[in-house]
Design an enzyme around this catalytic site. Structure first.
Site, PDB file in Angstrom:
ATOM      1  N   ASP A  78      35.280   2.030   9.656  1.00  0.00           N
ATOM      2  CA  ASP A  78      35.284   3.201  10.533  1.00  0.00           C
ATOM      3  C   ASP A  78      36.632   3.209  11.244  1.00  0.00           C
ATOM      4  O   ASP A  78      36.912   2.324  12.068  1.00  0.00           O
ATOM      5  CB  ASP A  78      34.129   3.087  11.544  1.00  0.00           C
ATOM      6  N   VAL A  79      37.468   4.181  10.936  1.00  0.00           N
ATOM      7  CA  VAL A  79      38.843   4.175  11.469  1.00  0.00           C
ATOM      8  C   VAL A  79      38.889   4.330  12.987  1.00  0.00           C
ATOM      9  O   VAL A  79      39.918   4.081  13.606  1.00  0.00           O
ATOM     10  CB  VAL A  79      39.736   5.257  10.810  1.00  0.00           C
TER      11      VAL A  79
ATOM     12  N   ASN B  99      43.900   9.093   5.113  1.00  0.00           N
ATOM     13  CA  ASN B  99      43.260  10.347   4.708  1.00  0.00           C
ATOM     14  C   ASN B  99      41.987  10.662   5.493  1.00  0.00           C
ATOM     15  O   ASN B  99      41.618  11.826   5.629  1.00  0.00           O
ATOM     16  CB  ASN B  99      42.950  10.260   3.201  1.00  0.00           C
TER      17      ASN B  99
ATOM     18  N   TYR C 277      40.571  20.088  16.236  1.00  0.00           N
ATOM     19  CA  TYR C 277      41.180  19.812  14.921  1.00  0.00           C
ATOM     20  C   TYR C 277      42.680  20.099  14.969  1.00  0.00           C
ATOM     21  O   TYR C 277      43.493  19.266  14.570  1.00  0.00           O
ATOM     22  CB  TYR C 277      40.495  20.675  13.854  1.00  0.00           C
TER      23      TYR C 277
ATOM     24  N   LYS D  97      45.685  17.272  14.585  1.00  0.00           N
ATOM     25  CA  LYS D  97      46.644  17.334  13.478  1.00  0.00           C
ATOM     26  C   LYS D  97      48.073  17.573  13.996  1.00  0.00           C
ATOM     27  O   LYS D  97      49.029  17.019  13.439  1.00  0.00           O
ATOM     28  CB  LYS D  97      46.219  18.414  12.468  1.00  0.00           C
TER      29      LYS D  97
HETATM   30  N1  LIG Z   1      39.665  20.196   2.726  1.00  0.00           N
HETATM   31  C1  LIG Z   1      40.675  20.831   3.300  1.00  0.00           C
HETATM   32  O1  LIG Z   1      40.775  22.077   3.244  1.00  0.00           O
HETATM   33  C2  LIG Z   1      41.735  20.045   4.003  1.00  0.00           C
HETATM   34  C3  LIG Z   1      42.964  20.677   4.263  1.00  0.00           C
HETATM   35  C4  LIG Z   1      43.954  19.967   4.936  1.00  0.00           C
HETATM   36  C5  LIG Z   1      43.731  18.664   5.319  1.00  0.00           C
HETATM   37  N2  LIG Z   1      42.521  18.065   5.060  1.00  0.00           N
HETATM   38  C6  LIG Z   1      42.366  16.690   5.501  1.00  0.00           C
HETATM   39  O2  LIG Z   1      42.040  15.906   4.376  1.00  0.00           O
HETATM   40  C7  LIG Z   1      41.377  14.713   4.816  1.00  0.00           C
HETATM   41  C8  LIG Z   1      40.180  14.462   3.901  1.00  0.00           C
HETATM   42  O3  LIG Z   1      39.244  15.504   4.094  1.00  0.00           O
HETATM   43  P1  LIG Z   1      38.424  16.191   2.899  1.00  0.00           P
HETATM   44  O4  LIG Z   1      38.771  17.610   2.914  1.00  0.00           O
HETATM   45  O5  LIG Z   1      38.564  15.410   1.651  1.00  0.00           O
HETATM   46  O6  LIG Z   1      36.944  16.089   3.511  1.00  0.00           O
HETATM   47  P2  LIG Z   1      35.691  15.178   3.154  1.00  0.00           P
HETATM   48  O7  LIG Z   1      35.274  15.380   1.750  1.00  0.00           O
HETATM   49  O8  LIG Z   1      34.716  15.437   4.243  1.00  0.00           O
HETATM   50  O9  LIG Z   1      36.257  13.692   3.272  1.00  0.00           O
HETATM   51  C9  LIG Z   1      36.497  13.059   4.505  1.00  0.00           C
HETATM   52  C10 LIG Z   1      36.626  11.573   4.269  1.00  0.00           C
HETATM   53  O10 LIG Z   1      36.929  10.930   5.502  1.00  0.00           O
HETATM   54  C11 LIG Z   1      36.013   9.871   5.703  1.00  0.00           C
HETATM   55  N3  LIG Z   1      35.798   9.652   7.134  1.00  0.00           N
HETATM   56  C12 LIG Z   1      35.375  10.533   8.074  1.00  0.00           C
HETATM   57  N4  LIG Z   1      35.268   9.935   9.275  1.00  0.00           N
HETATM   58  C13 LIG Z   1      35.639   8.636   9.084  1.00  0.00           C
HETATM   59  C14 LIG Z   1      35.729   7.514   9.928  1.00  0.00           C
HETATM   60  N5  LIG Z   1      35.410   7.583  11.237  1.00  0.00           N
HETATM   61  N6  LIG Z   1      36.142   6.334   9.405  1.00  0.00           N
HETATM   62  C15 LIG Z   1      36.458   6.256   8.095  1.00  0.00           C
HETATM   63  N7  LIG Z   1      36.390   7.270   7.235  1.00  0.00           N
HETATM   64  C16 LIG Z   1      35.974   8.457   7.733  1.00  0.00           C
HETATM   65  C17 LIG Z   1      34.737  10.319   4.984  1.00  0.00           C
HETATM   66  O11 LIG Z   1      33.907   9.236   4.605  1.00  0.00           O
HETATM   67  P3  LIG Z   1      32.665   8.730   5.526  1.00  0.00           P
HETATM   68  O12 LIG Z   1      32.047   9.952   6.148  1.00  0.00           O
HETATM   69  O13 LIG Z   1      31.778   7.996   4.587  1.00  0.00           O
HETATM   70  O14 LIG Z   1      33.276   7.823   6.544  1.00  0.00           O
HETATM   71  C18 LIG Z   1      35.341  10.964   3.739  1.00  0.00           C
HETATM   72  O15 LIG Z   1      35.636  10.001   2.787  1.00  0.00           O
HETATM   73  C19 LIG Z   1      41.029  14.947   6.293  1.00  0.00           C
HETATM   74  O16 LIG Z   1      41.938  14.246   7.101  1.00  0.00           O
HETATM   75  C20 LIG Z   1      41.213  16.452   6.461  1.00  0.00           C
HETATM   76  O17 LIG Z   1      41.539  16.804   7.786  1.00  0.00           O
HETATM   77  C21 LIG Z   1      41.540  18.734   4.404  1.00  0.00           C
END
Ligand SMILES: NC(=O)c1ccc[n+]([C@@H]2O[C@H](COP(=O)([O-])OP(=O)(O)OC[C@H]3O[C@@H](n4cnc5c(N)ncnc54)[C@H](OP(=O)(O)O)[C@@H]3O)[C@@H](O)[C@H]2O)c1
Length: 236
Positions: A61-62, A88, A152, A156
């Site tokens: 858990d980060v 990530n 958010y 960011k």
């Molecule tokens: N999807 C988009 O449109 C988009 C666009 C720009 C940036 N991003 C960024 O991309 C990154 C990944 O997001 P995603 O879109 O792939 O969403 P996602 O499918 O919900 O993945 C999020 C990941 O972060 C992990 N996570 C969440 N809270 C955590 C914690 N406290 N400790 C460790 N791991 C944690 C989750 O795993 P667990 O819940 O199992 O911990 C999951 O593996 C994020 O930083 C997001 O802000 C996404």
């Protein structure tokens, strides 16, 4: 060029993190993947191992300094430098004006997206050396403003300030720092951010992962400091 390198990806049990892990495995990188959901992590690990690379899956858990310490004790136990860190892990929150945003939601988002970024990076610096790369997955929300997403956006924007500072500090050490700034990508994060968002307009996580690998494949004396990758139709 990436073959045999060691990469750690946080939040790699699904979404963009898993896509980056897959893409790095295809380049021959050995992986450490983390996240909180251990079942999802085990499933991701089983999938990635089929790509003939070494994969270590460790829950973390980060937000928790102890949890991050434990993960990096395992990394140190490998007795190999960490070549690539992909920060990530991240979360979104439902659309709420600042007046309506519950403080616990604010705290959780800042704790995950910003404090977690700091904890993971600080721990990783002790096991990285010249030639390494840190990729921080931010968002186009690191520069643009989306009303209703104050926590958010703030996390960011803060992440970008942190990333830009880190880059300057690490230049003399030969460690590259990349701000990854994707636009809308079709992952589970949208279930929280905007459940009815038009998914067909979004990029796939694989597209974002390809942009990351392309940057990592550049010669070590070269870097892409900021990767802005988004749907050609624009923001949603
Ligand atoms: N999807 C988009 O449109 C988009 C666009 C720009 C940036 N991003 C960024 O991309 C990154 C990944 O997001 P995603 O879109 O792939 O969403 P996602 O499918 O919900 O993945 C999020 C990941 O972060 C992990 N996570 C969440 N809270 C955590 C914690 N406290 N400790 C460790 N791991 C944690 C989750 O795993 P667990 O819940 O199992 O911990 C999951 O593996 C994020 O930083 C997001 O802000 C996404």
């Amino acid at each position: 060029m990436l073959s045999g390198r060691l990469a750690l990806i946080s939040g790699a049990n699904r979404g963009i993190g898993l896509a980056i892990a897959r893409a790095l495995a295809h380049e021959g990188c050995n992986l450490i993947i983390s996240g909180r959901d251990e079942r999802a992590l085990a499933k991701a690990c089983a999938e990635l191992e089929k790509l003939n690379v070494r994969v270590l899956a460790h829950s973390c858990d980060v937000r928790s300094p102890d949890s991050v310490d434990y993960l990096f004790a395992v990394v140190r136990g490998l007795r190999k430098p960490l070549d690539i860190l992909v920060n990530n892990a991240g979360i979104g929150h439902p659309n709420r004006t600042v007046g309506e945003l519950p403080y616990p939601t604010w705290m959780e988002v800042i704790d995950t997206n910003l404090n977690g970024l700091f904890l993971m990076t600080q721990a990783a610096l002790a096991v990285m050396k010249r030639g390494g790369t840190i990729v921080n997955n931010l968002s186009i929300a690191a520069e643009r403003i989306f009303p209703g997403s104050a926590a958010y956006n703030a996390s960011k924007h803060g992440g970008l300030g942190f990333t830009n500072t880190l880059r300057e500090e690490l230049r003399p050490n030969g460690i590259r720092v990349i701000a990854l700034m994707p636009g809308a990508t079709d992952t589970a994060i949208w279930d929280t951010l905007w459940p009815k968002a038009p998914r067909r307009k979004m990029m796939s996580p694989e597209t974002v992962a390809r942009a990351v690998v392309d940057a990592l494949l550049l010669p070590e004396n070269t870097t892409v400091e900021k990767i802005v990758v988004m749907p050609s139709s624009g923001t949603l």
